[in-house]
Scaffold this motif. Structure first.
Motif, short mmCIF file in Angstrom:
data_model
loop_
_atom_site.label_atom_id
_atom_site.label_comp_id
_atom_site.label_asym_id
_atom_site.label_seq_id
_atom_site.Cartn_x
_atom_site.Cartn_y
_atom_site.Cartn_z
N VAL A 125 11.24 0.86 -2.90
CA VAL A 125 10.14 1.21 -3.79
C VAL A 125 9.62 -0.06 -4.43
N MET A 126 8.33 -0.34 -4.26
CA MET A 126 7.69 -1.51 -4.86
C MET A 126 6.77 -1.04 -5.98
N MET A 127 7.08 -1.47 -7.19
CA MET A 127 6.35 -1.02 -8.36
C MET A 127 5.35 -2.08 -8.82
N ASP A 128 4.08 -1.78 -8.59
CA ASP A 128 2.94 -2.60 -9.02
C ASP A 128 3.07 -4.06 -8.60
N PHE A 129 3.34 -4.26 -7.33
CA PHE A 129 3.34 -5.62 -6.77
C PHE A 129 2.89 -5.57 -5.32
N ASN A 242 -6.15 -4.93 -10.80
CA ASN A 242 -6.94 -5.96 -11.47
C ASN A 242 -7.03 -7.25 -10.66
N ARG A 243 -5.90 -7.61 -10.02
CA ARG A 243 -5.86 -8.86 -9.27
C ARG A 243 -6.83 -8.85 -8.08
N PHE A 244 -6.95 -7.69 -7.46
CA PHE A 244 -7.76 -7.60 -6.24
C PHE A 244 -8.97 -6.68 -6.43
N LYS A 245 -9.44 -6.55 -7.67
CA LYS A 245 -10.53 -5.62 -7.94
C LYS A 245 -11.80 -5.97 -7.18
N ASP A 246 -11.99 -7.25 -6.88
CA ASP A 246 -13.18 -7.67 -6.12
C ASP A 246 -12.87 -7.84 -4.64
N GLN A 247 -11.63 -7.47 -4.24
CA GLN A 247 -11.23 -7.61 -2.84
C GLN A 247 -10.50 -6.36 -2.35
N PRO A 248 -11.16 -5.21 -2.36
CA PRO A 248 -10.49 -3.98 -1.92
C PRO A 248 -9.97 -4.07 -0.49
N ASP A 249 -10.67 -4.81 0.35
CA ASP A 249 -10.21 -4.95 1.73
C ASP A 249 -8.88 -5.72 1.80
N GLU A 250 -8.67 -6.62 0.83
CA GLU A 250 -7.42 -7.38 0.82
C GLU A 250 -6.24 -6.48 0.50
#
Length: 292
Positions: A125-129, A242-250
Motif C-alpha cells: 500500500v502506497m499512501m500519497d506518494f 498538487n505536485r502533478f496538477k499541471d501534468q495529469p498524463d505524468e
C-alpha cells in the motif's frame, strides 16, 4: 471517543544502529508492516490502527534518525533505508513475504525495495506518494554545492516551549487535525530536550537535501519489477495531486508502471491521510489486504 489501542516498543540492533520498533495487536495476529514518512515517527499511525476493524499485528519501526531509533547527527544516505528494511523483514518475517503499508517516504522506500526484492513483498500500500518531480542533469552541480555547504553548518533544532505549544503548531499547519489528535501527536511524535523544550522526534540533519539528484526513471524501473499487487492511495488534496496538477498524463504514466494496481482516493485529506481521515484509510487498507 474510544481509547487508543496500546502499543509496545522494543529495541533491536539493525545494521549497527539501535532501532525502535513499535507493535500493536496480538503477536499471533496476521502481520502487516507500517512504514512512516519524512520527519515523522511510528506513532503517526495510531489513529489508523484504532480504526482497523480486524485484528492485526502491526509492526512499525522508527526509521534511523527518527523517533526513538538512533540518530546519526550527520548527513544521511537514503539507500541505507533499503538495507534497514531488508534487515527488519529478515528479522520479523524471514520465511514469508511481507504485507507493507508505506506513507510518503515509507512508500518511496518500500516501493523501490519491492522492485529490488519482489519475492519479499506480498502486498504493498502506497499512501500519497508517486515519486518526486523529474530533475535535470544541469541541476547536479548546485545540488552538490548546496550539500557541501550544509555539511559545514550546524543543523538547528526547531523547538517549542512545551507539548501544548507544539500541538498548537501542528494544528496551524494542518487545520484538519482535531485538538485531541494534535495533542496525541505532540506527545508521541516528539522529543523532550534537556532544557525542557519540545522538538519533532527527527534528527534535523534529515533536512539536508541529498547531493544526488532524484532519478524518476530509476524509480519507475523498480516499480515495473514489482510482482506484488499495489494499492495506490492518494489524498484528494495531497502532495501527488498538487505536485502533478499541471501534468495529469505524468500521473497516468507513473501508475502504468505497476503491473497489478488498485486505486483509492481519500476525500477531504491532505498529505497526512493517516491523521486527516484514518477511518477512510483503515477501510481502504483492510479492503485490499489479504489475511492468512
Amino acid at each position: 471517543m474510544k481509547p487508543n489501542l496500546p502499543s509496545r516498543c522494543e529495541q533491536l540492533p539493525i545494521r549497527g544502529l539501535r532501532y525502535n520498533v513499535r507493535h500493536w495487536g496480538a503477536p499471533d495476529a496476521p502481520v502487516v508492516f507500517f512504514l512512516h514518512g519524512w520527519m515523522d515517527a511510528s506513532a503517526t499511525f495510531q489513529f489508523v490502527v484504532d480504526a482497523l476493524a480486524q485484528d492485526w499485528h502491526v509492526i512499525a519501526p522508527d526509521w534511523r534518525g527518527y523517533g526513538d531509533s538512533e540518530w546519526l547527527g550527520r548527513a544521511y544516505w537514503f539507500p541505507d533505508y533499503y538495507g534497514d528494511l531488508d534487515a527488519l523483514l529478515a528479522h520479523y518475517s524471514p520465511d514469508r513475504p511481507a504485507r507493507i503499508v508505506g506513507h510518503s517516504m515509507g512508500a518511496a522506500i518500500s516501493s523501490i525495495y519491492a522492485g529490488a526484492r519482489p519475492e519479499r513483498v506480498s502486498q504493498l500500500v502506497m499512501m500519497d506518494f508517486l515519486g518526486l518531480t523529474t530533475t535535470q542533469p544541469d541541476e547536479a552541480p548546485s545540488h552538490i554545492t548546496h550539500w557541501l555547504e550544509e555539511l559545514r553548518s550546524e543543523q538547528p533544532v526547531r523547538a517549542y516551549p512545551d507539548h501544548d505549544a507544539f500541538a498548537r503548531r501542528l494544528g496551524q499547519v494542518n487545520p484538519r487535525l482535531t485538538e485531541a489528535r494534535a495533542a496525541f501527536l505532540a506527545r508521541n511524535v516528539s522529543r523532550q530536550l534537556p532544557e525542557g523544550k519540545v522538538s519533532m522526534a527527527a534528527d534535523p540533519w534529515h533536512r539536508v537535501a541529498s547531493p544526488v539528484r532524484y532519478q524518476s526513471e530509476d524509480a519507475m524501473a523498480c516499480w515495473r519489477a514489482i510482482q506484488a499487487p499495489v494499492l495506490m492511495m492518494l489524498a484528494d488534496q495531497g502532495y501527488v495531486v498538487n505536485r502533478f496538477k499541471d501534468q495529469p498524463d505524468e500521473i497516468e504514466r507513473r501508475l502504468a508502471c505497476f503491473a497489478t494496481i488498485e486505486r483509492a482516493t481519500i476525500m477531504d485529506a491532505g498529505h497526512n491521510v493517516q491523521h486527516d481521515q484514518p477511518e477512510q484509510v483503515a477501510a481502504a487498507i483492510e479492503a485490499f489486504l489479504r489475511r492468512d
